[in-house]
Enzyme design. Structure first.
Site, PDB file in Angstrom:
ATOM      1  N   TYR A   1       7.861  -3.126  10.957  1.00 50.08           N
ATOM      2  CA  TYR A   1       7.048  -2.838  12.131  1.00 50.08           C
ATOM      3  C   TYR A   1       7.618  -3.436  13.415  1.00 50.08           C
ATOM      4  O   TYR A   1       7.118  -3.158  14.497  1.00 50.08           O
ATOM      5  CB  TYR A   1       5.608  -3.322  11.940  1.00 50.08           C
ATOM      6  CG  TYR A   1       4.716  -2.261  11.344  1.00 50.08           C
ATOM      7  CD1 TYR A   1       5.132  -1.570  10.208  1.00 50.08           C
ATOM      8  CD2 TYR A   1       3.484  -1.948  11.889  1.00 50.08           C
ATOM      9  CE1 TYR A   1       4.330  -0.603   9.640  1.00 50.08           C
ATOM     10  CE2 TYR A   1       2.675  -0.975  11.321  1.00 50.08           C
ATOM     11  CZ  TYR A   1       3.101  -0.311  10.202  1.00 50.08           C
ATOM     12  OH  TYR A   1       2.313   0.646   9.637  1.00 50.08           O
TER      13      TYR A   1
ATOM     14  N   LYS B   1       9.029  -8.340  -2.648  1.00 46.24           N
ATOM     15  CA  LYS B   1       9.995  -7.620  -3.474  1.00 46.24           C
ATOM     16  C   LYS B   1      11.302  -8.420  -3.448  1.00 46.24           C
ATOM     17  O   LYS B   1      12.394  -7.897  -3.183  1.00 46.24           O
ATOM     18  CB  LYS B   1      10.140  -6.210  -2.848  1.00 46.24           C
ATOM     19  CG  LYS B   1      10.787  -5.174  -3.678  1.00 46.24           C
ATOM     20  CD  LYS B   1      10.055  -4.781  -4.911  1.00 46.24           C
ATOM     21  CE  LYS B   1      10.949  -3.846  -5.709  1.00 46.24           C
ATOM     22  NZ  LYS B   1      10.859  -3.936  -7.130  1.00 46.24           N
TER      23      LYS B   1
ATOM     24  N   ASP C   1       5.792  -4.271  -6.771  1.00 46.57           N
ATOM     25  CA  ASP C   1       5.613  -3.082  -7.614  1.00 46.57           C
ATOM     26  C   ASP C   1       4.664  -3.389  -8.776  1.00 46.57           C
ATOM     27  O   ASP C   1       3.744  -2.619  -9.071  1.00 46.57           O
ATOM     28  CB  ASP C   1       6.955  -2.537  -8.105  1.00 46.57           C
ATOM     29  CG  ASP C   1       7.888  -3.616  -8.622  1.00 46.57           C
ATOM     30  OD1 ASP C   1       7.629  -4.809  -8.365  1.00 46.57           O
ATOM     31  OD2 ASP C   1       8.876  -3.274  -9.294  1.00 46.57           O
TER      32      ASP C   1
ATOM     33  N   ASP D   1       0.757  -2.890   4.004  1.00 42.61           N
ATOM     34  CA  ASP D   1       0.297  -1.553   4.361  1.00 42.61           C
ATOM     35  C   ASP D   1      -0.065  -0.782   3.086  1.00 42.61           C
ATOM     36  O   ASP D   1      -1.174  -0.244   2.943  1.00 42.61           O
ATOM     37  CB  ASP D   1       1.434  -0.844   5.101  1.00 42.61           C
ATOM     38  CG  ASP D   1       0.957   0.311   5.954  1.00 42.61           C
ATOM     39  OD1 ASP D   1      -0.259   0.446   6.118  1.00 42.61           O
ATOM     40  OD2 ASP D   1       1.798   1.072   6.442  1.00 42.61           O
TER      41      ASP D   1
END
Ligand code: NAD
Length: 425
Positions: free
Chosen positions: A161, A231, A288, A312
């Site tokens: 962002y 991640k 994930d 998000d």
């Protein structure tokens, strides 16, 4: 500050800062609160939410003086075709510390950049907070939606962002490609031909202040656990670093019996960790895997802290488990500063039809009341909304999923909540 096209209310007082570093504000019983109604369904849900928030404030001895601000279409109408976010809108929010907004449209691909992102970055509202909890009576695709009671803290100012990206076919993108291939020795990673390139910055400052805010929230609200979701197995120096910096905050800034940084939590089962009684446990999980655990082991999660993009995805997915966009609230927090806003967008197809569900904006107001320290009014809002929905009085989006529900327009639904506020107060 004097304003050009904004009318300052003739009653009410300003919210003042008590201690910016420690996020403390002084809140009068009659604060001036800026409001942006927003684009699309904003014109429907904002007046309805205002009415409900006024009723809850008045029922608990408070009075809000609303200060209407303009952004998006309403700004273009008032200030001129090329003004989407007037300076005085930003300045009024800066000056008054706490504000609420409806959704603003962002054109895809062309036009101007997201006004929402601009507001969050300009005001340094670094934490996007979304409480996700079940309301009785709301239709949900889950077997046990009531197990969901989570608060997500999403970093708001960096990661993808930050908007550092270059368009395919420009000189700039080719300069970046040359630099990365020749100077940085990544010469066999990018395909030949047109390419778009973006940069994903994740800083120590951005990560630590977000995780600190999530931990403080967990302590203040008696939550058991903060999960850092990233991640880091793949993006070691951005996402992985977010996890490391977050764990450093947990480990170094709080006593062990208050906050316990679980060692090796990425790879260990939680019940193998020995946690001091009453301490908030801070652990790490991969993004994930987290998306499936959120559905399969919903009740194990409490407060989540994440870089922007993970936040998000995860917060929208969590919202779907408890009934979707029409009811999902949110707020953006900085230092002694807050801007409440629903998760949903401007849903242009439903605009101006007195159809849209104002619950998400009303519950964003609940989060704002919570920040103001108006606990009684915040509880009243929650109970009145829940009572209304569980009696089957709902807007079109929920009615089509409830057997025997009564479909109300945005306005009538807000009136039904106001009646419940009066009854419950
Ligand atoms: P959206 O949230 O506006 O709408 C998606 C669908 O969800 C709608 O078609 C509608 O069926 C439903 N929905 C959403 N809110 C609802 C409500 N309150 N009541 C009933 N149904 C509701 O998402 P989108 O279509 O992807 O985005 C439309 C515009 O909104 C875009 O310009 C986007 O950039 C913008 N947007 C703004 C914000 C924000 O202001 N914070 C957030 C998301 C999207």
């Amino acid at each position: 500050m004097s304003y050009d096209k904004v009318e300052v209310p003739d009653s009410g007082q300003k919210i003042e800062v008590k201690d910016e570093e420690n996020d403390e504000i002084y809140v009068p019983d009659d604060p001036i609160i800026p409001i942006i109604h927003g684009d699309g369904i904003g014109q429907d849900v904002a007046p309805a939410a205002r009415k409900v928030l006024d009723a809850a404030a008045e029922a608990t001895g408070r009075n809000i003086s609303w200060m209407r601000l303009y952004a998006g279409q309403s700004a273009r109408d008032r200030y001129g075709e090329d003004v989407n976010l007037p300076d005085e809108t930003v300045e009024a929010i800066r000056e008054h510390r706490v504000a609420i907004k409806g959704p603003l449209t962002t054109p895809v691909g062309a036009g101007y950049r997201s006004l929402n992102v601009a507001l969050r970055q300009t005001l340094d509202l670094f934490a996007n907070v979304r409480p996700t909890y079940y309301l009785d009576g709301v239709p949900s695709p889950m077997k046990a939606p009531e197990e969901m009671d989570m608060v997500t803290f999403r970093e708001n100012t960096e990661d993808v962002y930050a908007g550092i990206e270059w368009e395919a076919g420009t000189d700039e993108v080719e300069q970046v490609r040359d630099f990365v291939e020749d100077e940085m020795d990544f010469d066999d990673v990018m395909h030949d031909g047109p390419i778009g390139i973006g940069i994903k910055p994740i800083s120590e400052k951005g990560s630590k202040r977000l995780v600190r805010r999530a931990i403080d929230y967990a302590i203040e609200h008696d939550r058991d656990k903060v999960t850092l979701v990233h991640k880091g197995n793949i993006m070691k120096f951005t996402e992985g670093q977010f996890g490391d910096w977050g764990m450093e905050v947990a480990d170094e800034e709080y006593p062990d019996d208050e906050v316990f940084a679980a060692p090796d939590s990425l790879w260990e089962e939680q019940d193998e960790v020995d946690i001091p009684e009453d301490a908030v446990m801070v652990e790490e999980r991969l993004a994930d895997a987290m998306l499936q655990w959120m559905q399969l082991r919903t009740d194990e999660f409490d407060v989540l802290a994440m870089p922007n993009l993970n936040g998000d995805y995860l917060s929208d997915a969590a919202g779907a488990q408890i009934g979707g966009l029409g009811i999902a609230p949110g707020g953006n927090f900085g230092k002694a500063r807050m801007l409440a806003e629903p998760v949903h967008g401007s849903a242009p197809k439903r605009a101006g039809q007195n159809m849209a569900n104002p619950t998400a904006l009303i519950l964003s107001g609940r989060l704002m009341f919570d920040y103001l320290g108006w606990d009684e009014a915040a509880d009243l809002l929650h109970d009145a909304v829940e009572e209304t929905i569980s009696s089957g009085k709902v807007t079109y989006d929920l009615e089509r999923q409830i057997e025997g529900g009564e479909k109300l327009g945005t306005d009538e639904y807000a009136d039904a909540i106001c009646e419940n506020i009066e009854r419950l107060a």
